[in-house]
Motif scaffolding. Structure first.
Motif, PDB file in Angstrom:
ATOM      1  N   HIS A   1      11.720  10.141 -11.160  1.00 54.64           N
ATOM      2  CA  HIS A   1      10.612   9.243 -11.490  1.00 54.64           C
ATOM      3  C   HIS A   1      10.757   7.991 -10.631  1.00 54.64           C
ATOM      4  O   HIS A   1      11.800   7.343 -10.653  1.00 54.64           O
ATOM      5  CB  HIS A   1      10.661   8.873 -12.972  1.00 54.64           C
ATOM      6  CG  HIS A   1       9.607   7.911 -13.392  1.00 54.64           C
ATOM      7  ND1 HIS A   1       8.332   8.311 -13.708  1.00 54.64           N
ATOM      8  CD2 HIS A   1       9.629   6.571 -13.524  1.00 54.64           C
ATOM      9  CE1 HIS A   1       7.613   7.243 -14.033  1.00 54.64           C
ATOM     10  NE2 HIS A   1       8.377   6.181 -13.918  1.00 54.64           N
ATOM     11  N   PHE A   2       9.719   7.658  -9.865  1.00 57.66           N
ATOM     12  CA  PHE A   2       9.760   6.514  -8.965  1.00 57.66           C
ATOM     13  C   PHE A   2       9.560   5.216  -9.739  1.00 57.66           C
ATOM     14  O   PHE A   2       8.797   5.170 -10.698  1.00 57.66           O
ATOM     15  CB  PHE A   2       8.693   6.633  -7.881  1.00 57.66           C
ATOM     16  CG  PHE A   2       8.784   7.894  -7.068  1.00 57.66           C
ATOM     17  CD1 PHE A   2      10.002   8.522  -6.842  1.00 57.66           C
ATOM     18  CD2 PHE A   2       7.660   8.465  -6.531  1.00 57.66           C
ATOM     19  CE1 PHE A   2      10.094   9.683  -6.098  1.00 57.66           C
ATOM     20  CE2 PHE A   2       7.720   9.626  -5.776  1.00 57.66           C
ATOM     21  CZ  PHE A   2       8.946  10.233  -5.563  1.00 57.66           C
ATOM     22  N   GLU A   3      10.223   4.139  -9.282  1.00 55.66           N
ATOM     23  CA  GLU A   3      10.095   2.828  -9.923  1.00 55.66           C
ATOM     24  C   GLU A   3       8.660   2.321  -9.858  1.00 55.66           C
ATOM     25  O   GLU A   3       8.216   1.600 -10.739  1.00 55.66           O
ATOM     26  CB  GLU A   3      11.034   1.825  -9.272  1.00 55.66           C
ATOM     27  CG  GLU A   3      12.485   2.099  -9.574  1.00 55.66           C
ATOM     28  CD  GLU A   3      13.436   1.150  -8.861  1.00 55.66           C
ATOM     29  OE1 GLU A   3      13.021   0.478  -7.886  1.00 55.66           O
ATOM     30  OE2 GLU A   3      14.590   1.083  -9.285  1.00 55.66           O
ATOM     31  N   ARG A   4       7.962   2.670  -8.797  1.00 56.14           N
ATOM     32  CA  ARG A   4       6.534   2.377  -8.679  1.00 56.14           C
ATOM     33  C   ARG A   4       5.916   3.508  -7.856  1.00 56.14           C
ATOM     34  O   ARG A   4       6.613   4.228  -7.156  1.00 56.14           O
ATOM     35  CB  ARG A   4       6.271   1.007  -8.060  1.00 56.14           C
ATOM     36  CG  ARG A   4       6.729   0.842  -6.641  1.00 56.14           C
ATOM     37  CD  ARG A   4       6.413  -0.576  -6.124  1.00 56.14           C
ATOM     38  NE  ARG A   4       6.546  -0.658  -4.687  1.00 56.14           N
ATOM     39  CZ  ARG A   4       7.676  -0.886  -4.041  1.00 56.14           C
ATOM     40  NH1 ARG A   4       8.806  -1.046  -4.716  1.00 56.14           N
ATOM     41  NH2 ARG A   4       7.702  -0.954  -2.730  1.00 56.14           N
ATOM     42  N   ALA A   5       4.623   3.630  -7.948  1.00 55.22           N
ATOM     43  CA  ALA A   5       3.934   4.713  -7.234  1.00 55.22           C
ATOM     44  C   ALA A   5       3.989   4.486  -5.729  1.00 55.22           C
ATOM     45  O   ALA A   5       3.971   3.355  -5.254  1.00 55.22           O
ATOM     46  CB  ALA A   5       2.490   4.803  -7.680  1.00 55.22           C
ATOM     47  N   TYR A   6       4.045   5.583  -5.009  1.00 53.13           N
ATOM     48  CA  TYR A   6       3.880   5.558  -3.563  1.00 53.13           C
ATOM     49  C   TYR A   6       2.578   6.295  -3.298  1.00 53.13           C
ATOM     50  O   TYR A   6       2.511   7.522  -3.451  1.00 53.13           O
ATOM     51  CB  TYR A   6       5.032   6.239  -2.844  1.00 53.13           C
ATOM     52  CG  TYR A   6       4.827   6.268  -1.345  1.00 53.13           C
ATOM     53  CD1 TYR A   6       5.114   5.150  -0.582  1.00 53.13           C
ATOM     54  CD2 TYR A   6       4.292   7.382  -0.720  1.00 53.13           C
ATOM     55  CE1 TYR A   6       4.895   5.159   0.792  1.00 53.13           C
ATOM     56  CE2 TYR A   6       4.071   7.401   0.647  1.00 53.13           C
ATOM     57  CZ  TYR A   6       4.376   6.287   1.397  1.00 53.13           C
ATOM     58  OH  TYR A   6       4.148   6.290   2.753  1.00 53.13           O
ATOM     59  N   GLN A   7       1.543   5.539  -2.949  1.00 54.53           N
ATOM     60  CA  GLN A   7       0.197   6.093  -2.839  1.00 54.53           C
ATOM     61  C   GLN A   7      -0.130   6.816  -4.147  1.00 54.53           C
ATOM     62  O   GLN A   7      -0.159   6.177  -5.186  1.00 54.53           O
ATOM     63  CB  GLN A   7       0.057   6.953  -1.593  1.00 54.53           C
ATOM     64  CG  GLN A   7       0.253   6.151  -0.322  1.00 54.53           C
ATOM     65  CD  GLN A   7       0.151   6.976   0.946  1.00 54.53           C
ATOM     66  OE1 GLN A   7      -0.246   8.132   0.946  1.00 54.53           O
ATOM     67  NE2 GLN A   7       0.516   6.360   2.050  1.00 54.53           N
ATOM     68  N   HIS A   8      -0.300   8.117  -4.137  1.00 52.63           N
ATOM     69  CA  HIS A   8      -0.611   8.853  -5.366  1.00 52.63           C
ATOM     70  C   HIS A   8       0.635   9.351  -6.091  1.00 52.63           C
ATOM     71  O   HIS A   8       0.573   9.750  -7.245  1.00 52.63           O
ATOM     72  CB  HIS A   8      -1.514  10.048  -5.038  1.00 52.63           C
ATOM     73  CG  HIS A   8      -0.780  11.104  -4.267  1.00 52.63           C
ATOM     74  ND1 HIS A   8      -0.531  10.974  -2.921  1.00 52.63           N
ATOM     75  CD2 HIS A   8      -0.201  12.259  -4.657  1.00 52.63           C
ATOM     76  CE1 HIS A   8       0.168  12.033  -2.517  1.00 52.63           C
ATOM     77  NE2 HIS A   8       0.365  12.834  -3.543  1.00 52.63           N
ATOM     78  N   ALA A   9       1.778   9.350  -5.417  1.00 50.48           N
ATOM     79  CA  ALA A   9       2.984   9.996  -5.953  1.00 50.48           C
ATOM     80  C   ALA A   9       3.777   9.079  -6.885  1.00 50.48           C
ATOM     81  O   ALA A   9       4.034   7.922  -6.562  1.00 50.48           O
ATOM     82  CB  ALA A   9       3.878  10.448  -4.803  1.00 50.48           C
ATOM     83  N   ARG A  10       4.144   9.607  -8.020  1.00 47.34           N
ATOM     84  CA  ARG A  10       4.986   8.891  -8.979  1.00 47.34           C
ATOM     85  C   ARG A  10       6.271   9.661  -9.292  1.00 47.34           C
ATOM     86  O   ARG A  10       7.159   9.123  -9.937  1.00 47.34           O
ATOM     87  CB  ARG A  10       4.225   8.652 -10.275  1.00 47.34           C
ATOM     88  CG  ARG A  10       3.042   7.735 -10.115  1.00 47.34           C
ATOM     89  CD  ARG A  10       2.370   7.494 -11.449  1.00 47.34           C
ATOM     90  NE  ARG A  10       1.237   6.614 -11.297  1.00 47.34           N
ATOM     91  CZ  ARG A  10       1.311   5.292 -11.358  1.00 47.34           C
ATOM     92  NH1 ARG A  10       2.469   4.716 -11.562  1.00 47.34           N
ATOM     93  NH2 ARG A  10       0.233   4.553 -11.221  1.00 47.34           N
TER      94      ARG A  10
END
Length: 90
Positions: free
Chosen positions: A19-28
């Motif tokens: 789980h990413f700390e914040r979204a990268y473009q559309h990816a979480r």
């Protein structure tokens, strides 16, 4: 009968969800599979090596946490990726 590939041979391993700390473009999230040492695989991701998405996450300075893991095959990984694509990750 089709010849098994490394993706469909049913090789046991570990399927994991990052789980990413914040979204990268559309990816979480990133869902992956490893038949090797899990800690080594996570360390590779943290260093920006391995999957292309994890490289760009690293370059963007986005951290991640290990959200889930389970025993499974590449088929399990694909089923989870399909579920995540429909919003079932978190």
């Amino acid at each position: 009968m089709p010849t098994p590939t490394r993706y469909s041979a049913g090789i046991p391993g570990v399927v994991y969800l990052l789980h990413f700390e914040r979204a990268y473009q559309h990816a979480r999230h990133y869902t992956g599979w490893t038949g090797d040492d899990m800690l080594t695989r996570i360390e590779r991701h943290a260093a920006g090596r391995g999957a292309r998405l994890m490289t760009v996450i690293h370059q963007a300075g986005i951290g991640f946490i290990l959200a889930r893991l389970c025993e499974g095959t590449r088929d399990t990984e694909r089923a989870i990726k399909n579920a995540v694509a429909h919003g079932a990750a978190c």
